[in-house]
Write a protein that holds these residues in place. Structure first.
Motif, PDB file in Angstrom:
ATOM      1  N   ASP A   1       0.823  -1.204   0.000  1.00  0.00           N
ATOM      2  CA  ASP A   1       0.000   0.000   0.000  1.00  0.00           C
ATOM      3  C   ASP A   1       0.857   1.253   0.000  1.00  0.00           C
ATOM      4  OD1 ASP A   1      -2.275  -1.501  -0.043  1.00  0.00           O
ATOM      5  OD2 ASP A   1      -2.683  -1.321   2.110  1.00  0.00           O
ATOM      6  N   SER A   2       1.926   1.273   0.788  1.00  0.00           N
ATOM      7  CA  SER A   2       2.745   2.480   0.862  1.00  0.00           C
ATOM      8  C   SER A   2       3.466   2.726  -0.456  1.00  0.00           C
ATOM      9  CB  SER A   2       3.748   2.399   2.015  1.00  0.00           C
ATOM     10  OG  SER A   2       4.670   1.356   1.792  1.00  0.00           O
ATOM     11  N   SER A   3       3.894   1.682  -1.144  1.00  0.00           N
ATOM     12  CA  SER A   3       4.552   1.896  -2.439  1.00  0.00           C
ATOM     13  C   SER A   3       3.537   2.337  -3.486  1.00  0.00           C
ATOM     14  CB  SER A   3       5.284   0.631  -2.890  1.00  0.00           C
ATOM     15  OG  SER A   3       4.371  -0.402  -3.153  1.00  0.00           O
ATOM     16  N   THR A   4       2.308   1.858  -3.390  1.00  0.00           N
ATOM     17  CA  THR A   4       1.259   2.289  -4.300  1.00  0.00           C
ATOM     18  C   THR A   4       0.956   3.763  -4.092  1.00  0.00           C
ATOM     19  OG1 THR A   4       0.297   0.084  -4.266  1.00  0.00           O
ATOM     20  CG2 THR A   4      -1.105   1.859  -5.066  1.00  0.00           C
ATOM     21  N   ASP A   5       0.927   4.213  -2.840  1.00  0.00           N
ATOM     22  CA  ASP A   5       0.685   5.626  -2.550  1.00  0.00           C
ATOM     23  C   ASP A   5       1.776   6.494  -3.158  1.00  0.00           C
ATOM     24  OD1 ASP A   5      -1.589   5.003  -1.174  1.00  0.00           O
ATOM     25  OD2 ASP A   5      -0.675   5.129   0.815  1.00  0.00           O
ATOM     26  N   ASN A   6       3.025   6.072  -3.074  1.00  0.00           N
ATOM     27  CA  ASN A   6       4.123   6.846  -3.640  1.00  0.00           C
ATOM     28  C   ASN A   6       3.978   6.969  -5.152  1.00  0.00           C
ATOM     29  OD1 ASN A   6       5.289   7.201  -1.145  1.00  0.00           O
ATOM     30  ND2 ASN A   6       6.718   5.501  -1.370  1.00  0.00           N
ATOM     31  N   ASN A   7       3.599   5.879  -5.807  1.00  0.00           N
ATOM     32  CA  ASN A   7       3.428   5.914  -7.257  1.00  0.00           C
ATOM     33  C   ASN A   7       2.274   6.824  -7.656  1.00  0.00           C
ATOM     34  OD1 ASN A   7       5.525   4.155  -7.666  1.00  0.00           O
ATOM     35  ND2 ASN A   7       4.230   2.339  -7.780  1.00  0.00           N
ATOM     36  N   SER A   8       1.183   6.805  -6.893  1.00  0.00           N
ATOM     37  CA  SER A   8       0.044   7.642  -7.254  1.00  0.00           C
ATOM     38  C   SER A   8       0.365   9.109  -7.051  1.00  0.00           C
ATOM     39  CB  SER A   8      -1.199   7.241  -6.450  1.00  0.00           C
ATOM     40  OG  SER A   8      -1.028   7.544  -5.091  1.00  0.00           O
ATOM     41  N   GLN A   9       1.193   9.439  -6.074  1.00  0.00           N
ATOM     42  CA  GLN A   9       1.574  10.828  -5.867  1.00  0.00           C
ATOM     43  C   GLN A   9       2.442  11.327  -7.020  1.00  0.00           C
ATOM     44  OE1 GLN A   9       3.440  10.880  -2.043  1.00  0.00           O
ATOM     45  NE2 GLN A   9       1.508  10.898  -0.930  1.00  0.00           N
ATOM     46  N   GLU A  10       3.312  10.486  -7.543  1.00  0.00           N
ATOM     47  CA  GLU A  10       4.172  10.890  -8.646  1.00  0.00           C
ATOM     48  C   GLU A  10       3.367  11.072  -9.926  1.00  0.00           C
ATOM     49  OE1 GLU A  10       7.227   7.971  -8.952  1.00  0.00           O
ATOM     50  OE2 GLU A  10       7.999   8.382  -6.950  1.00  0.00           O
ATOM     51  N   SER A  11       2.434  10.170 -10.206  1.00  0.00           N
ATOM     52  CA  SER A  11       1.663  10.244 -11.439  1.00  0.00           C
ATOM     53  C   SER A  11       0.531  11.253 -11.339  1.00  0.00           C
ATOM     54  CB  SER A  11       1.104   8.868 -11.791  1.00  0.00           C
ATOM     55  OG  SER A  11       0.188   8.454 -10.814  1.00  0.00           O
ATOM     56  N   GLU A  12       0.271  11.726 -10.148  1.00  0.00           N
ATOM     57  CA  GLU A  12      -0.825  12.655  -9.908  1.00  0.00           C
ATOM     58  C   GLU A  12      -0.708  13.927 -10.746  1.00  0.00           C
ATOM     59  OE1 GLU A  12      -2.180  15.100  -5.965  1.00  0.00           O
ATOM     60  OE2 GLU A  12      -1.306  13.140  -5.749  1.00  0.00           O
ATOM     61  N   LEU A  13       0.497  14.390 -10.980  1.00  0.00           N
ATOM     62  CA  LEU A  13       0.690  15.643 -11.685  1.00  0.00           C
ATOM     63  C   LEU A  13       0.953  15.454 -13.174  1.00  0.00           C
ATOM     64  CD1 LEU A  13       2.765  17.616  -9.037  1.00  0.00           C
ATOM     65  CD2 LEU A  13       0.332  17.750  -9.544  1.00  0.00           C
ATOM     66  N   GLN A  14       0.720  14.274 -13.681  1.00  0.00           N
ATOM     67  CA  GLN A  14       0.891  14.040 -15.109  1.00  0.00           C
ATOM     68  C   GLN A  14      -0.454  14.221 -15.795  1.00  0.00           C
ATOM     69  OE1 GLN A  14       2.644  10.193 -15.605  1.00  0.00           O
ATOM     70  NE2 GLN A  14       4.550  10.769 -14.600  1.00  0.00           N
ATOM     71  N   PHE A  15      -0.562  15.298 -16.533  1.00  0.00           N
ATOM     72  CA  PHE A  15      -1.787  15.616 -17.239  1.00  0.00           C
ATOM     73  C   PHE A  15      -1.530  15.535 -18.738  1.00  0.00           C
ATOM     74  CE2 PHE A  15      -2.708  17.178 -13.127  1.00  0.00           C
ATOM     75  CZ  PHE A  15      -4.070  17.393 -13.023  1.00  0.00           C
ATOM     76  N   SER A  16      -2.541  15.134 -19.472  1.00  0.00           N
ATOM     77  CA  SER A  16      -2.403  15.082 -20.933  1.00  0.00           C
ATOM     78  C   SER A  16      -2.411  16.503 -21.492  1.00  0.00           C
ATOM     79  CB  SER A  16      -3.559  14.279 -21.536  1.00  0.00           C
ATOM     80  OG  SER A  16      -4.767  15.008 -21.437  1.00  0.00           O
ATOM     81  N   ASP A  17      -2.012  16.639 -22.747  1.00  0.00           N
ATOM     82  CA  ASP A  17      -2.021  17.951 -23.398  1.00  0.00           C
ATOM     83  C   ASP A  17      -3.441  18.526 -23.447  1.00  0.00           C
ATOM     84  OD1 ASP A  17       0.712  17.844 -23.790  1.00  0.00           O
ATOM     85  OD2 ASP A  17       0.547  17.129 -25.862  1.00  0.00           O
ATOM     86  N   ASP A  18      -4.420  17.662 -23.707  1.00  0.00           N
ATOM     87  CA  ASP A  18      -5.813  18.120 -23.757  1.00  0.00           C
ATOM     88  C   ASP A  18      -6.276  18.621 -22.389  1.00  0.00           C
ATOM     89  OD1 ASP A  18      -6.031  17.540 -26.445  1.00  0.00           O
ATOM     90  OD2 ASP A  18      -6.925  15.562 -26.113  1.00  0.00           O
ATOM     91  N   GLU A  19      -5.909  17.884 -21.336  1.00  0.00           N
ATOM     92  CA  GLU A  19      -6.279  18.311 -19.995  1.00  0.00           C
ATOM     93  C   GLU A  19      -5.624  19.652 -19.659  1.00  0.00           C
ATOM     94  OE1 GLU A  19      -7.012  14.267 -17.416  1.00  0.00           O
ATOM     95  OE2 GLU A  19      -4.937  14.776 -17.920  1.00  0.00           O
ATOM     96  N   GLU A  20      -4.354  19.783 -19.991  1.00  0.00           N
ATOM     97  CA  GLU A  20      -3.638  21.023 -19.708  1.00  0.00           C
ATOM     98  C   GLU A  20      -4.276  22.205 -20.448  1.00  0.00           C
ATOM     99  OE1 GLU A  20       0.869  22.867 -19.893  1.00  0.00           O
ATOM    100  OE2 GLU A  20       0.558  20.747 -20.305  1.00  0.00           O
ATOM    101  N   THR A  21      -4.611  22.015 -21.706  1.00  0.00           N
ATOM    102  CA  THR A  21      -5.257  23.068 -22.487  1.00  0.00           C
ATOM    103  C   THR A  21      -6.593  23.453 -21.865  1.00  0.00           C
ATOM    104  OG1 THR A  21      -4.198  22.269 -24.505  1.00  0.00           O
ATOM    105  CG2 THR A  21      -6.145  23.665 -24.781  1.00  0.00           C
ATOM    106  N   LEU A  22      -7.357  22.456 -21.453  1.00  0.00           N
ATOM    107  CA  LEU A  22      -8.654  22.724 -20.842  1.00  0.00           C
ATOM    108  C   LEU A  22      -8.497  23.467 -19.516  1.00  0.00           C
ATOM    109  CD1 LEU A  22     -11.697  22.464 -20.945  1.00  0.00           C
ATOM    110  CD2 LEU A  22     -11.472  20.184 -19.939  1.00  0.00           C
ATOM    111  N   ILE A  23      -7.517  23.077 -18.723  1.00  0.00           N
ATOM    112  CA  ILE A  23      -7.266  23.757 -17.443  1.00  0.00           C
ATOM    113  C   ILE A  23      -6.932  25.227 -17.692  1.00  0.00           C
ATOM    114  CG2 ILE A  23      -5.697  23.910 -15.471  1.00  0.00           C
ATOM    115  CD1 ILE A  23      -5.506  20.805 -15.628  1.00  0.00           C
ATOM    116  N   ILE A  24      -6.076  25.492 -18.652  1.00  0.00           N
ATOM    117  CA  ILE A  24      -5.681  26.877 -18.956  1.00  0.00           C
ATOM    118  C   ILE A  24      -6.894  27.688 -19.409  1.00  0.00           C
ATOM    119  CG2 ILE A  24      -4.327  28.322 -20.526  1.00  0.00           C
ATOM    120  CD1 ILE A  24      -2.221  26.008 -20.499  1.00  0.00           C
ATOM    121  N   ARG A  25      -7.681  27.126 -20.307  1.00  0.00           N
ATOM    122  CA  ARG A  25      -8.862  27.843 -20.795  1.00  0.00           C
ATOM    123  C   ARG A  25      -9.865  28.093 -19.683  1.00  0.00           C
ATOM    124  NH1 ARG A  25     -10.240  25.186 -26.692  1.00  0.00           N
ATOM    125  NH2 ARG A  25      -8.344  25.902 -27.707  1.00  0.00           N
ATOM    126  N   MET A  26     -10.114  27.067 -18.873  1.00  0.00           N
ATOM    127  CA  MET A  26     -11.066  27.218 -17.772  1.00  0.00           C
ATOM    128  C   MET A  26     -10.557  28.216 -16.738  1.00  0.00           C
ATOM    129  SD  MET A  26     -13.843  25.473 -18.271  1.00  0.00           S
ATOM    130  CE  MET A  26     -14.507  25.437 -16.620  1.00  0.00           C
TER     131      MET A  26
END
Length: 75
Positions: free
Chosen positions: A15-40
């Motif tokens: 569980d603790s190693s899974t939490d570490n992996n989810s925290q690292e991948s948490e800030l990986q957004f796709s280009d479409d998501e990033e564009t939408l965030i900026i527009r919003m």
């Protein structure tokens, strides 16, 4: 009983190693998501929950953290 105790300690380490992996991948957004965030953001400002409502699977906290680490400027 020792098997149950041993297995629960193994689960805790997984569980603790899974939490570490989810925290690292948490800030990986796709280009479409990033564009939408900026527009919003340009439309509604720091209303993170409103922005998160437009991106399935993302929370307001994830988006705010992403924005602050990527676009925040120190004054």
């Amino acid at each position: 009983m020792s098997d149950m105790e041993h297995s629960s300690s193994d689960d805790a380490s997984v569980d603790s190693s899974t939490d570490n992996n989810s925290q690292e991948s948490e800030l990986q957004f796709s280009d479409d998501e990033e564009t939408l965030i900026i527009r919003m953001f340009n439309l509604v400002g720091e209303r993170w929950s409103l922005i998160a409502g437009r991106i399935p699977g993302r929370t307001a906290e994830e988006i705010e953290k992403y924005w602050n680490t990527r676009y925040s400027t120190s004054e």
